[in-house]
Design an enzyme around this catalytic site. Structure first.
Site, PDB file in Angstrom:
ATOM      1  CG  HIS A   8     -13.811  -3.622  -3.297  1.00 16.81           C
ATOM      2  ND1 HIS A   8     -14.530  -3.857  -4.453  1.00 16.81           N
ATOM      3  CD2 HIS A   8     -12.853  -2.717  -3.627  1.00 16.81           C
ATOM      4  CE1 HIS A   8     -14.021  -3.144  -5.441  1.00 16.81           C
ATOM      5  NE2 HIS A   8     -13.007  -2.436  -4.971  1.00 16.81           N
ATOM      6  CG  HIS A  50     -14.404   2.208 -10.971  1.00 15.48           C
ATOM      7  ND1 HIS A  50     -15.121   2.198  -9.791  1.00 15.48           N
ATOM      8  CD2 HIS A  50     -13.257   1.535 -10.705  1.00 15.48           C
ATOM      9  CE1 HIS A  50     -14.438   1.567  -8.860  1.00 15.48           C
ATOM     10  NE2 HIS A  50     -13.306   1.146  -9.387  1.00 15.48           N
ATOM     11  CG  ASN A  83      -1.999  -1.027   1.184  1.00 17.00           C
ATOM     12  OD1 ASN A  83      -2.264  -1.613   0.139  1.00 17.00           O
ATOM     13  ND2 ASN A  83      -2.647  -1.260   2.313  1.00 17.00           N
ATOM     14  NE  ARG A  94      -7.736  -1.976  -9.733  1.00 24.29           N
ATOM     15  CZ  ARG A  94      -6.758  -1.183 -10.172  1.00 24.29           C
ATOM     16  NH1 ARG A  94      -5.855  -1.668 -10.993  1.00 24.29           N
ATOM     17  NH2 ARG A  94      -6.698   0.080  -9.789  1.00 24.29           N
ATOM     18  CE1 TYR A 142      -8.907  -7.296  -3.037  1.00 22.38           C
ATOM     19  CE2 TYR A 142     -10.146  -5.691  -4.306  1.00 22.38           C
ATOM     20  CZ  TYR A 142      -8.941  -6.194  -3.868  1.00 22.38           C
ATOM     21  OH  TYR A 142      -7.769  -5.590  -4.260  1.00 22.38           O
TER      22      TYR A 142
END
Length: 694
Positions: free
Chosen positions: A580, A427, A45, A367, A460
């Protein structure tokens, strides 16, 4: 309501506190290798934070920008605050690493330097050096005829100070680049890991024959990895992106990590050539390149030092013997991952690729994993002549090269590939399947908070929603038309999309709750809250008595527990799964539950194409209600935000509630119960009943 800078928490400092909560997992009663994973995550991160956020602040400072955030801290003030914070936290990282490795030694798992090995293991390291390391490392001289080399972002090297054995007064400097093809550690035995730089250091004089090693220091560099692409001027966006990826490798240095007590002349040598500000040099008394700790954390021999592996479950109405289209046609279905399996999402696309009645598949990809079964199913469908339209977001940061690969593969198979929308990132997470049955078209949609990525779906927490309702068919069709064609109308009727429409809808629903005063209730779960207009609206709602609970994993610029925010509570949940999902509840709206791909941040609401999905189905709403209630009851993984920007662990009560573990246990309980029942309708009813009761 007039706002002032002191009503907002700085975005960058809020992110640093989030990453501190990640590091804080090392203080908990977790298995040792799980703690090692959290150190790896924390360091990964931090790498990205420096590559993007710190690099961006440096650029703003160089451009003379004075204020860049709602709290009105200047770029220079933010850079100073970041450096101070991280230099202090470095000591905590070192302490946790040393404590964990000491505890691992008690479990007979070691990280040992070459000099601490016995002669037999040293010999194995020597053999490994000559067979595996020596052929691929790159010795680099730096002098008048050998310029300082290009160092890739996050590259790991050994700087050396050497002298000519025949003329000891002739001191030279160079480096040994350790390529990424080499593992971070050499597993010299089943329980001993040797840092690769330790072996290289031992053999430095064989790498530079005729020279004596005076000193060496491991170091790692971080570069500016943000890309600015002039999309308006691009005739071939794919080519422009490929050029941008090459330029990224040459971004300015923004951080130097080096081992503590390194030779002063070596440090000066590196600083002189890299021109890194001294406050951006971090000296570590522990190993560098800690994201690579995953290599040790994945040791299969020491599974007792890991958390028990959970297998996601597929629950009714999904069934391996039932067509997914039949299931979705009967009712809307909502699943919560990774407690429930991602398999229905894959099956949705896989079945569509094989179904002779399917004439069209549309999907957005942001992704995607390197070996994606979903993308392969799309390729198969396109190869079979189905109409396949895929929006592949080539600007998904750090996934650009992988997405380029899949975009080309899809195009080669005959799919219509959209690379993006000029000026925006796409997105949204949505797919649509159209089947032709007789003279009728039937539509099936999947909308999600998470990516079409089977790997991340295991770690996630996200929400997936399947529907065949006509209003969703109309809006998803419009959305894909916006992506593939020219359209000045970027508004939908049932779904909301950004830019603009999601923010307008959220502000409208906050105003409705505000008008209800003490009767108003808002519960919102997301990754980050930054947008100042929404924060101001939440302050106004709080002052009118609206009860507001925010579950925000990462950045939160809202300041709770002030006179203007006394009815707002903010919590953050950090666990083995990365939270998430974006889920919103507004008591007096109709409908009152929503899921979204968008956080409440300017970038999501103004510079991206996102979707927010209303949930009408009563069973799905009940499931989301239980999910939010459980997270608001968590007293193991949860932290509460205070008005000074700091987070405190929520104290445990008599009843210990770990929201992630609880969902694992109850989904498993439902699954086991249902396996005993062969009646499909009874099983479906029981699944809903058990979830609600639990």
């Amino acid at each position: 309501m007039q706002t002032s800078p002191d009503m907002f928490i700085n975005r960058e400092l809020s992110w640093l506190r989030f990453n501190s909560r990640v590091l804080d997992q090392c203080s908990k009663n977790l298995p040792l290798l799980e703690k090692l994973k959290f150190i790896a995550i924390y360091c990964t991160n931090l790498d990205e934070f420096y590559m993007i956020r710190v690099a961006g602040l440096k650029q703003l400072f160089s451009a003379g920008v004075n204020a860049s955030s709602s709290d009105e801290m200047t770029p220079l003030q933010q850079l100073k605050a970041i450096r101070k914070y991280l230099h202090q936290e470095k000591e905590l990282l070192e302490r946790y690493f040393n404590e964990i490795t000491s505890e691992l030694e008690k479990e007979n798992l070691f990280i040992k330097h070459y000099e601490n090995l016995d002669e037999n293991l040293k010999q194995k390291c020597d053999e490994y050096f000559f067979s595996n390391i020596f052929p691929v490392i790159v010795p680099i001289a730096v002098d008048a005829t050998h310029p300082f080399p290009h160092l890739n972002n996050l590259s790991f090297s050994l700087a050396v100070k050497i002298c000519d054995k025949a003329h000891p007064e002739l001191v030279k400097f160079g480096m040994i680049r350790i390529p990424r093809v080499l593992p971070r550690f050499y597993e010299v035995s089943a329980n001993i890991y040797v840092p690769i730089e330790s072996i290289v250091h031992q053999h430095a004089e064989e790498i530079f024959p005729g020279y004596k090693l005076l000193a060496s220091a491991a170091f790692r560099v971080t570069r500016n990895a943000d890309m600015v692409i002039e999309e308006e001027e691009a005739d071939d966006f794919m080519m422009i992106l490929e050029q941008g990826l090459k330029l990224r490798r040459k971004g300015a240095f923004v951080r130097l990590q080096i081992q503590k007590d390194a030779d002063e002349q070596i440090v000066e040598f590196l600083n002189t050539h890299m021109k890194i500000f001294h406050k951006d040099v971090y000296e570590y008394s522990i190993l560098l390149n800690l994201p690579s700790l995953w290599q040790i954390a994945g040791n299969k021999t020491f599974t007792h030092l890991l958390s028990p592996l959970y297998t996601p479950k597929t629950l009714p109405p999904f069934d391996e013997n039932l067509s997914i289209f039949d299931a979705v046609e009967k009712e809307d279905i909502l699943i919560i991952q990774p407690f429930e399996s991602f398999d229905p999402v894959y099956k949705f696309i896989k079945e569509a690729s094989k179904d002779p009645e399917v004439i069209s598949i549309r999907m957005t990809l942001y992704r995607v994993e390197k070996n994606s079964n979903i993308v392969q199913a799309l390729i198969d469908a396109a190869s079979d002549g189905k109409q396949v339209t895929v929006m592949v977001e080539l600007k998904a940061r750090f996934d650009e090269e992988n997405n380029l690969h899949w975009a080309k593969a899809l195009e080669n198979a005959g799919a219509h590939v959209i690379y993006g929308i000029t000026g925006f990132k796409v997105h949204a997470k949505v797919s649509q399947v159209i089947r032709k049955q007789g003279d009728k078209l039937k539509f099936y949609m999947h909308l999600s908070t998470g990516n079409y990525n089977a790997s991340s779906a295991k770690i996630y927490t996200d929400v997936s929603y399947f529907t065949s309702k006509a209003e969703f068919a109309r809006d998803t069709t419009s959305f894909f038309h916006i992506l593939s064609g020219f359209s000045k109308n970027r508004r939908l009727q049932t779904l909301s999309m950004s830019p603009n429409q999601i923010k307008e809808k959220v502000l409208e629903m906050i105003r409705i709750e505000t008008s209800k005063k003490n009767e108003g209730v808002i519960v919102a779960k997301m990754n980050s809250l930054v947008d100042s207009d929404i924060i101001q609206a939440l302050y106004e709602a709080s002052m009118e008595g609206v009860q507001i609970d925010l579950i925000i994993r990462g950045i939160c610029c809202l300041k709770p527990d002030e006179e203007y925010s006394k009815n707002i509570r903010v919590r953050s949940i950090i666990g083995k799964y990365l939270e998430h999902a974006r889920v919103f509840y507004f008591k007096h709206s109709e409908p009152n539950y929503f899921i979204s791909s968008a956080d409440w941040m300017p970038r999501n609401l103004e510079r991206r194409l996102e979707l927010m999905t209303p949930i009408y189905d009563e069973r799905s709403k009940a499931k989301l209600a239980q999910f939010l209630r459980l997270q608001l009851s968590d007293n193991v993984l949860a932290y509460e935000l205070k008005n000074n920007g700091e987070y405190e662990k929520i104290p445990s009560s008599e009843k210990i509630i770990d929201s992630q573990q609880t969902l694992e246990e109850y989904v498993s309980k439902i699954y086991k119960t249902l396996k005993k029942d062969t009646d499909q309708s009874r099983a479906t009813h029981l699944a809903s009943k058990l979830f609600k009761e639990n």
